[in-house]
Design an enzyme around this catalytic site. Structure first.
Site, PDB file in Angstrom:
ATOM      1  N   GLU A 189     -23.718 -20.280 -25.611  1.00 44.84           N
ATOM      2  CA  GLU A 189     -23.022 -19.002 -25.517  1.00 44.84           C
ATOM      3  C   GLU A 189     -23.710 -17.983 -26.425  1.00 44.84           C
ATOM      4  OE1 GLU A 189     -20.400 -18.424 -23.399  1.00 44.84           O
ATOM      5  OE2 GLU A 189     -20.833 -20.445 -22.697  1.00 44.84           O
TER       6      GLU A 189
ATOM      7  N   ARG B 293     -25.172 -17.659 -11.422  1.00 47.43           N
ATOM      8  CA  ARG B 293     -25.037 -18.629 -12.511  1.00 47.43           C
ATOM      9  C   ARG B 293     -26.028 -19.730 -12.203  1.00 47.43           C
ATOM     10  NH1 ARG B 293     -24.656 -22.408 -15.657  1.00 47.43           N
ATOM     11  NH2 ARG B 293     -22.902 -22.925 -16.978  1.00 47.43           N
TER      12      ARG B 293
ATOM     13  N   ARG C 181     -19.182 -16.346  -9.285  1.00 43.04           N
ATOM     14  CA  ARG C 181     -20.634 -16.192  -9.404  1.00 43.04           C
ATOM     15  C   ARG C 181     -21.320 -17.154  -8.440  1.00 43.04           C
ATOM     16  NH1 ARG C 181     -20.701 -17.184 -15.823  1.00 43.04           N
ATOM     17  NH2 ARG C 181     -19.700 -19.029 -14.978  1.00 43.04           N
TER      18      ARG C 181
END
Length: 163
Positions: A55, A47, A90
């Site tokens: 998004e 990430r 992540r």
């Protein structure tokens, strides 16, 4: 004295032990700020640090993903992280290809926000202000919605439907 040396050793070890730099191939682009890289036969989900991209189903989400894919998909990159993971497991880090920082390029091109809640980095703040001023990417919109607000809205909408 021994206690002080031990404490100093722990501080130094902690700093070096959790700072990570790896070379890896990008094998997946989940969205504008989340990637799957292959390092020594293991996949790592990364990430991007300092930023939040729209998004996938949000305006400019597909453009941010395409920009990120064009930048690094299938390429060997350097990932630099501080060893921390987010709540989804992540690895948080920055991705570099040919000495260019992907996160900074996304912000510079108006395809991501500087994620001020988690980053105090002034370079990212300056890049976002410049993109806003020049109306690049999502800053062309009259009232762009930040991804964290978009997610909050979608979550509330889902909870209302569930009830």
């Amino acid at each position: 004295m021994k206690r002080l040396l031990f404490l100093l050793f722990c501080v130094c070890f902690y700093g070096f032990g959790f700072s990570q730099k790896i070379t890896a191939k990008v094998v997946g682009v989940k969205d504008g700020d989340t990637f799957v890289v292959l390092n020594e036969h293991r996949q790592i989900v990364v990430r991007l640090e300092h930023i939040d991209a729209p998004e996938k189903n949000q305006p400019y989400g597909a453009k941010a993903k395409k920009f990120a894919s064009d930048f690094c998909f299938g390429k060997t990159v350097v990932v630099i992280g501080n060893g921390k993971k987010d709540r989804n497991g992540r690895w948080i880090g920055e991705i570099f290809y040919k000495n260019q920082n992907l996160g900074k390029e996304l912000v510079r091109n108006g395809l991501a926000w500087h994620f001020k809640r988690y980053s105090k980095n002034e370079n990212y703040a300056d890049l976002e202000m410049d993109a806003r001023k020049k109306k690049r990417g999502l800053w062309q919109e009259k009232e762009p919605i930040a991804p964290w607000e978009w997610r909050k809205f979608k979550k509330r909408k889902f909870e209302i439907v569930r009830i």
